[in-house]
Write a protein that holds these residues in place. Sequence first.
Motif, PDB file in Angstrom:
ATOM      1  N   PHE A   1     -26.234  -8.568 -11.183  1.00 45.84           N
ATOM      2  CA  PHE A   1     -26.955  -9.876 -11.915  1.00 45.84           C
ATOM      3  C   PHE A   1     -27.967 -10.484 -11.214  1.00 45.84           C
ATOM      4  CE2 PHE A   1     -23.867  -9.863 -15.668  1.00 45.84           C
ATOM      5  CZ  PHE A   1     -22.935  -9.092 -15.116  1.00 45.84           C
TER       6      PHE A   1
ATOM      7  N   TYR B   1     -26.523 -12.794 -16.919  1.00 49.56           N
ATOM      8  CA  TYR B   1     -25.018 -13.315 -17.036  1.00 49.56           C
ATOM      9  C   TYR B   1     -24.251 -12.419 -18.137  1.00 49.56           C
ATOM     10  CZ  TYR B   1     -26.589 -16.621 -20.425  1.00 49.56           C
ATOM     11  OH  TYR B   1     -27.184 -17.157 -21.643  1.00 49.56           O
TER      12      TYR B   1
ATOM     13  N   THR C   1     -23.882 -18.996 -10.604  1.00 49.11           N
ATOM     14  CA  THR C   1     -23.366 -19.381 -11.669  1.00 49.11           C
ATOM     15  C   THR C   1     -22.137 -18.852 -12.321  1.00 49.11           C
ATOM     16  OG1 THR C   1     -25.564 -20.133 -12.538  1.00 49.11           O
ATOM     17  CG2 THR C   1     -23.767 -20.146 -14.291  1.00 49.11           C
TER      18      THR C   1
ATOM     19  N   SER D   1     -30.492 -13.374 -10.144  1.00 51.32           N
ATOM     20  CA  SER D   1     -30.585 -14.862 -10.629  1.00 51.32           C
ATOM     21  C   SER D   1     -31.906 -15.022 -11.085  1.00 51.32           C
ATOM     22  CB  SER D   1     -30.196 -15.620  -9.541  1.00 51.32           C
ATOM     23  OG  SER D   1     -31.040 -15.382  -8.213  1.00 51.32           O
TER      24      SER D   1
ATOM     25  N   GLY E   1     -22.726 -14.730 -13.406  1.00 53.78           N
ATOM     26  CA  GLY E   1     -24.202 -14.307 -13.155  1.00 53.78           C
ATOM     27  C   GLY E   1     -24.822 -14.580 -12.060  1.00 53.78           C
ATOM     28  N   ASN E   2     -26.083 -14.488 -11.832  1.00 55.44           N
ATOM     29  CA  ASN E   2     -26.890 -15.243 -10.940  1.00 55.44           C
ATOM     30  C   ASN E   2     -26.355 -14.651  -9.561  1.00 55.44           C
ATOM     31  OD1 ASN E   2     -28.423 -16.670 -12.681  1.00 55.44           O
ATOM     32  ND2 ASN E   2     -26.927 -18.410 -12.291  1.00 55.44           N
TER      33      ASN E   2
ATOM     34  N   THR F   1     -21.165 -13.271 -20.871  1.00 53.97           N
ATOM     35  CA  THR F   1     -20.386 -14.556 -21.516  1.00 53.97           C
ATOM     36  C   THR F   1     -19.293 -13.823 -22.148  1.00 53.97           C
ATOM     37  OG1 THR F   1     -21.606 -14.427 -23.720  1.00 53.97           O
ATOM     38  CG2 THR F   1     -22.221 -15.937 -21.874  1.00 53.97           C
TER      39      THR F   1
ATOM     40  N   THR G   1     -18.957 -17.805 -17.972  1.00 57.64           N
ATOM     41  CA  THR G   1     -19.913 -17.118 -17.611  1.00 57.64           C
ATOM     42  C   THR G   1     -20.015 -16.809 -15.943  1.00 57.64           C
ATOM     43  OG1 THR G   1     -21.409 -18.460 -18.942  1.00 57.64           O
ATOM     44  CG2 THR G   1     -22.616 -17.141 -17.120  1.00 57.64           C
TER      45      THR G   1
END
Length: 92
Positions: free
Chosen positions: A70, A77, A2, A72, A12-13, A79, A10
């Motif tokens: 990070f 995540y 993501t 998933s 992440g994942n 921000t 963002t």
Amino acid sequence: MTVSIGPGWTIGNGWTIGTIDSTPAANLLLSLDATGYSGSGTTWTASTGSNATLVNSPTYTAASPTYFTFASASSQYATVPSLSSLSAWTVE
């Protein structure tokens, strides 16, 4: 994976963010380095731009090379507030 841009952006994942050994460009809007994290809490201090907020406790590795992992499966995540209306950007 993501990566999203909206009111903020963002990462992440499954992404791992580590240290970089380069000098930021003069017009850089955001620079986050894992060494800017205190090791506790949710604030990841930016060396340039707005600080990031860590969500769902990504794994932080303090030993060199310092980095975040990070996961998933845990919806982890980071921000940051809005980076204006950017039409092009990179993650390095």
